[in-house]
Design an enzyme around this catalytic site. Sequence first.
Site, PDB file in Angstrom:
ATOM      1  CB  THR A  43      -1.003  -0.065   1.268  1.00 55.68           C
ATOM      2  OG1 THR A  43      -1.804   0.955   1.094  1.00 55.68           O
ATOM      3  CG2 THR A  43      -0.306  -0.056   2.605  1.00 55.68           C
ATOM      4  CE  LYS A  47      -2.035   0.797  -3.593  1.00 52.26           C
ATOM      5  NZ  LYS A  47      -3.108   0.975  -4.144  1.00 52.26           N
ATOM      6  CG  ASP A  84      -6.543  -1.383  -6.608  1.00 52.51           C
ATOM      7  OD1 ASP A  84      -7.120  -2.045  -5.785  1.00 52.51           O
ATOM      8  OD2 ASP A  84      -5.544  -0.466  -6.244  1.00 52.51           O
ATOM      9  CG  ASN A 132      -7.565  14.679 -10.877  1.00 54.15           C
ATOM     10  OD1 ASN A 132      -7.799  14.188  -9.803  1.00 54.15           O
ATOM     11  ND2 ASN A 132      -5.889  15.248 -10.921  1.00 54.15           N
ATOM     12  NE  ARG A 133      -6.672  18.647  -5.736  1.00 53.37           N
ATOM     13  CZ  ARG A 133      -5.989  18.278  -4.431  1.00 53.37           C
ATOM     14  NH1 ARG A 133      -6.755  18.984  -3.396  1.00 53.37           N
ATOM     15  NH2 ARG A 133      -5.376  17.643  -4.012  1.00 53.37           N
ATOM     16  N   GLY A 221     -17.329   1.312  -1.965  1.00 49.84           N
ATOM     17  CA  GLY A 221     -16.229   1.022  -2.057  1.00 49.84           C
ATOM     18  C   GLY A 221     -15.560  -0.399  -1.484  1.00 49.84           C
TER      19      GLY A 221
HETATM   20  N1  LIG Z   1     -11.893   0.348  -2.508  1.00 53.52           N
HETATM   21  C1  LIG Z   1     -10.723   0.089  -2.817  1.00 53.52           C
HETATM   22  O1  LIG Z   1     -10.249  -1.150  -2.882  1.00 53.52           O
HETATM   23  C2  LIG Z   1      -9.658   0.891  -3.170  1.00 53.52           C
HETATM   24  C3  LIG Z   1      -8.589   0.609  -3.497  1.00 53.52           C
HETATM   25  C4  LIG Z   1      -7.750   1.862  -3.945  1.00 53.52           C
HETATM   26  C5  LIG Z   1      -7.897   3.075  -3.408  1.00 53.52           C
HETATM   27  N2  LIG Z   1      -9.030   3.376  -2.753  1.00 53.52           N
HETATM   28  C6  LIG Z   1      -9.378   4.651  -2.251  1.00 53.52           C
HETATM   29  O2  LIG Z   1      -9.440   5.509  -3.482  1.00 53.52           O
HETATM   30  C7  LIG Z   1      -9.026   6.969  -3.186  1.00 53.52           C
HETATM   31  C8  LIG Z   1      -7.799   7.278  -3.891  1.00 53.52           C
HETATM   32  O3  LIG Z   1      -6.751   6.513  -3.917  1.00 53.52           O
HETATM   33  P1  LIG Z   1      -5.097   6.613  -4.712  1.00 53.52           P
HETATM   34  O4  LIG Z   1      -4.484   5.548  -4.281  1.00 53.52           O
HETATM   35  O5  LIG Z   1      -5.555   6.683  -6.185  1.00 53.52           O
HETATM   36  O6  LIG Z   1      -4.984   7.947  -4.146  1.00 53.52           O
HETATM   37  P2  LIG Z   1      -3.763   8.818  -4.811  1.00 53.52           P
HETATM   38  O7  LIG Z   1      -2.964   8.483  -5.694  1.00 53.52           O
HETATM   39  O8  LIG Z   1      -3.231   9.969  -3.700  1.00 53.52           O
HETATM   40  O9  LIG Z   1      -4.653  10.147  -5.819  1.00 53.52           O
HETATM   41  C9  LIG Z   1      -5.653  10.750  -4.983  1.00 53.52           C
HETATM   42  C10 LIG Z   1      -6.571  11.495  -5.988  1.00 53.52           C
HETATM   43  O10 LIG Z   1      -7.721  12.264  -5.164  1.00 53.52           O
HETATM   44  C11 LIG Z   1      -7.678  13.773  -5.623  1.00 53.52           C
HETATM   45  N3  LIG Z   1      -7.868  14.426  -4.460  1.00 53.52           N
HETATM   46  C12 LIG Z   1      -7.508  14.323  -3.139  1.00 53.52           C
HETATM   47  N4  LIG Z   1      -7.872  15.190  -2.340  1.00 53.52           N
HETATM   48  C13 LIG Z   1      -8.543  16.097  -3.193  1.00 53.52           C
HETATM   49  C14 LIG Z   1      -9.657  17.424  -3.038  1.00 53.52           C
HETATM   50  N5  LIG Z   1      -9.578  17.924  -1.689  1.00 53.52           N
HETATM   51  N6  LIG Z   1     -10.322  17.661  -4.004  1.00 53.52           N
HETATM   52  C15 LIG Z   1     -10.428  17.187  -5.055  1.00 53.52           C
HETATM   53  N7  LIG Z   1      -9.525  16.223  -5.423  1.00 53.52           N
HETATM   54  C16 LIG Z   1      -8.862  15.558  -4.324  1.00 53.52           C
HETATM   55  C17 LIG Z   1      -6.308  13.639  -6.173  1.00 53.52           C
HETATM   56  O11 LIG Z   1      -6.537  14.917  -7.087  1.00 53.52           O
HETATM   57  P3  LIG Z   1      -5.073  15.651  -7.515  1.00 53.52           P
HETATM   58  O12 LIG Z   1      -4.401  14.865  -8.531  1.00 53.52           O
HETATM   59  O13 LIG Z   1      -5.531  16.861  -8.132  1.00 53.52           O
HETATM   60  O14 LIG Z   1      -4.313  15.912  -6.352  1.00 53.52           O
HETATM   61  C18 LIG Z   1      -6.207  12.273  -6.888  1.00 53.52           C
HETATM   62  O15 LIG Z   1      -6.879  12.521  -8.161  1.00 53.52           O
HETATM   63  C19 LIG Z   1      -8.593   6.769  -1.764  1.00 53.52           C
HETATM   64  O16 LIG Z   1      -9.593   7.067  -1.072  1.00 53.52           O
HETATM   65  C20 LIG Z   1      -8.381   5.394  -1.510  1.00 53.52           C
HETATM   66  O17 LIG Z   1      -8.617   4.865  -0.066  1.00 53.52           O
HETATM   67  C21 LIG Z   1     -10.177   2.482  -2.683  1.00 53.52           C
END
Ligand SMILES: NC(=O)c1ccc[n+]([C@@H]2O[C@H](COP(=O)([O-])OP(=O)(O)OC[C@H]3O[C@@H](n4cnc5c(N)ncnc54)[C@H](OP(=O)(O)O)[C@@H]3O)[C@@H](O)[C@H]2O)c1
Length: 257
Positions: A43, A47, A84, A132-133, A221
């Site tokens: 994690t 990754k 994933d 995306n933001r 999720g």
């Molecule tokens: N259900 C599951 O099995 C599973 C598996 C994997 C991940 N997840 C969940 O999916 C989410 C994303 O994970 P990740 O690994 O992709 O994280 P990551 O690589 O850190 O990406 C985060 C994403 O969220 C956006 N973001 C963060 N804060 C924001 C805000 N205040 N307003 C708008 N956009 C915002 C970021 O946008 P920017 O690029 O603009 O910063 C980016 O697109 C997490 O909550 C994680 O727990 C769930």
Amino acid sequence: MFGWLAARLGLALTYDAVRVPSDGLADFLEEARAGRWDGLSVTIPHKQNALVLADRSDPRAARTGAANCLVRGTDGRLVAHNTDMEGIVRALAHHGVSLGHARVLLLGAGGAARAAAAAAREAGAGRLWIANRHPTRSLDLARAFEGEAVPLTSEALATVLPGAEVVLQATSVGLDAPGDSPLPPGCVLHERLTVMDMVYRPLRTRLLRDAGAAGARTIDGLWMLVFQGLAALRLWTGVEVAPDVAPALHEHLAEAG
Ligand SMILES: NC(=O)c1ccc[n+]([C@@H]2O[C@H](COP(=O)([O-])OP(=O)(O)OC[C@H]3O[C@@H](n4cnc5c(N)ncnc54)[C@H](OP(=O)(O)O)[C@@H]3O)[C@@H](O)[C@H]2O)c1
């Protein structure tokens, strides 16, 4: 999750959480090669490095640029996987939804969004819009997976949402923040949508509540978490679980909070 699965399936499996410092992954993987672990979940923040440091990689992991699961072969070598993608596809399939030919709006451009974009492409999605933001990241992701970057504004999304069939929410917005939605105010959801949120804490995020109120089908999720976990279990042990296990595991995790 894996403790529950081991008990339910009668597997001699132990699964521990280990904190590995950001510069400690290479040494840790040497211990795995030496036989301390048969498999690993990986994690944040490891990754991407896990993919680089593994000895081989499955094509899906290579495509997403990240590994969330490592498997130690009998020769001691580590193979990198990304479960994933399977988690997303099977969570949707469990609810009768396919990404094949679907018009998909993807929110986010991080690691989870990359897996979603790869899954949409692999399934043959009809359209793939990415919002995306930070727009440079959605542009990069759109370029990599033949998607179309759209601004994360209500004006831009008003041109996309009416024709969309599936929304895949892959930002971290809503995590531990039940009042927050990744969609800007003014976005209109509709009953022909399926909305899957990858955030699972809380289970009913603001987005899922709004989607439910609009009559859309909602998928929380935990379903993705369950199906990516079952994929990891299969890779580590060869065990393919019966169809009733996923809903029972989802119920267990939902109750456990
Ligand atoms: N259900 C599951 O099995 C599973 C598996 C994997 C991940 N997840 C969940 O999916 C989410 C994303 O994970 P990740 O690994 O992709 O994280 P990551 O690589 O850190 O990406 C985060 C994403 O969220 C956006 N973001 C963060 N804060 C924001 C805000 N205040 N307003 C708008 N956009 C915002 C970021 O946008 P920017 O690029 O603009 O910063 C980016 O697109 C997490 O909550 C994680 O727990 C769930």
